[in-house]
Scaffold this motif. Structure first.
Motif, PDB file in Angstrom:
ATOM      1  N   UNK A  42       0.832  -1.208   0.000  1.00  0.00           N
ATOM      2  CA  UNK A  42       0.000   0.000   0.000  1.00  0.00           C
ATOM      3  C   UNK A  42       0.866   1.257   0.000  1.00  0.00           C
ATOM      4  N   UNK A  43       1.921   1.233   0.785  1.00  0.00           N
ATOM      5  CA  UNK A  43       2.796   2.401   0.862  1.00  0.00           C
ATOM      6  C   UNK A  43       3.460   2.684  -0.483  1.00  0.00           C
ATOM      7  N   UNK A  44       3.919   1.613  -1.153  1.00  0.00           N
ATOM      8  CA  UNK A  44       4.555   1.777  -2.461  1.00  0.00           C
ATOM      9  C   UNK A  44       3.578   2.363  -3.474  1.00  0.00           C
ATOM     10  N   UNK A  45       2.349   1.845  -3.470  1.00  0.00           N
ATOM     11  CA  UNK A  45       1.348   2.312  -4.434  1.00  0.00           C
ATOM     12  C   UNK A  45       0.993   3.775  -4.171  1.00  0.00           C
ATOM     13  N   UNK A  46       0.858   4.133  -2.900  1.00  0.00           N
ATOM     14  CA  UNK A  46       0.539   5.522  -2.568  1.00  0.00           C
ATOM     15  C   UNK A  46       1.616   6.466  -3.090  1.00  0.00           C
ATOM     16  N   UNK A  47       2.873   6.081  -2.911  1.00  0.00           N
ATOM     17  CA  UNK A  47       3.972   6.927  -3.391  1.00  0.00           C
ATOM     18  C   UNK A  47       4.002   6.971  -4.914  1.00  0.00           C
ATOM     19  N   UNK A  48       3.744   5.836  -5.560  1.00  0.00           N
ATOM     20  CA  UNK A  48       3.775   5.775  -7.026  1.00  0.00           C
ATOM     21  C   UNK A  48       2.687   6.636  -7.654  1.00  0.00           C
ATOM     22  N   UNK A  49       1.468   6.576  -7.097  1.00  0.00           N
ATOM     23  CA  UNK A  49       0.339   7.324  -7.650  1.00  0.00           C
ATOM     24  C   UNK A  49       0.222   8.722  -7.046  1.00  0.00           C
ATOM     25  N   UNK A  50       1.143   9.053  -6.121  1.00  0.00           N
ATOM     26  CA  UNK A  50       1.204  10.381  -5.502  1.00  0.00           C
ATOM     27  C   UNK A  50      -0.107  10.731  -4.788  1.00  0.00           C
ATOM     28  N   UNK A  51      -0.562   9.778  -3.960  1.00  0.00           N
ATOM     29  CA  UNK A  51      -1.723  10.001  -3.106  1.00  0.00           C
ATOM     30  C   UNK A  51      -1.346   9.582  -1.693  1.00  0.00           C
TER      31      UNK A  51
END
Length: 230
Positions: A44-53
């Protein structure tokens, strides 16, 4: 059923329910990753950083049906396929755009009907005298409002909206953790609070974006393009 309606119904299904493997594959084919982006499994943390949310936003998306390879829990982290999550989010945005366009068309049709047009017409369908009268009235109204300081520069309005949105986003992202620390809330209550805050942030962002999409820059004198009806 027309093509736009079929696409809308498909998007509503995929963003509001648990997806099958075939539905996920169809979404990924319709909304592939941008060129040069390598697909991989993320937390989840990686995805949040990738999608900038924010992490709260990713958590909210998961609760609304975003696909996952593995649900997290005690001693177990979330596993999220980047391509599937990206495609799901793009489908969600497309559904929002379809609904916004429908509202915009209805508003335009209503404005035209109020000045004597017919359904499906544009202002060009009106007779020359009516068009001139509408434009003259609009120019006079803008002059009057500008003199009363009721018109503002478009860039100033945009900057103010982004500033307010940033305050709302930051406060909403911080609120669940702050309230949890002060009140020792149960995890279920905390999650409900996170979802509520994320929904507010998403709604504010969507409202601002729709506001500008429905008010594109108009052709004409520089003075008029620079002003915005406050």
């Amino acid at each position: 059923m027309n093509a736009a309606r079929r696409v809308h119904d498909f998007l509503v299904v995929v963003v509001m329910s648990e997806l099958t493997e075939s539905e996920i594959q169809a979404l990924c084919e319709r909304y592939p990753l941008p060129e040069g982006v390598e697909d991989c499994v993320m937390s989840r943390e990686d995805l949040a950083e990738t999608l900038q949310v924010s992490l709260n936003t990713v958590t909210s998306w998961l609760s609304k049906g975003m696909p996952m390879l593995q649900e997290g829990g005690p001693g177990k982290s979330y596993e999220l396929q980047l391509s599937a999550c990206f495609a799901w989010r793009q489908a969600q945005k497309a559904d929002e755009d379809l609904r916004s366009d429908k509202v915009k068309r209805a508003q335009a049709a209503m404005r035209l009907a109020l000045v004597g047009g017919a359904t499906g017409d544009t202002i060009e369908a009106l007779d020359p005298k009516t068009r001139r009268d509408i434009m003259a009235a609009q120019i006079e109204q803008e002059r009057f409002q500008r003199e009363r300081n009721q018109l503002m520069r478009r860039d100033d309005v945009h900057e103010m909206m982004e500033l307010v949105y940033g305050i709302i986003r930051d406060r909403m992202n911080a609120a669940p953790d702050l309230i949890e620390r002060r009140n020792a809330l149960e995890p279920k209550v905390v999650q409900e609070l996170i979802d509520a805050c994320d929904d507010i942030v998403t709604d504010v962002r969507g409202t601002i974006d729709r506001f500008w999409r429905e008010r594109p820059m108009r052709d004409g004198a520089n003075e008029r393009r620079d002003l915005f009806d406050a």
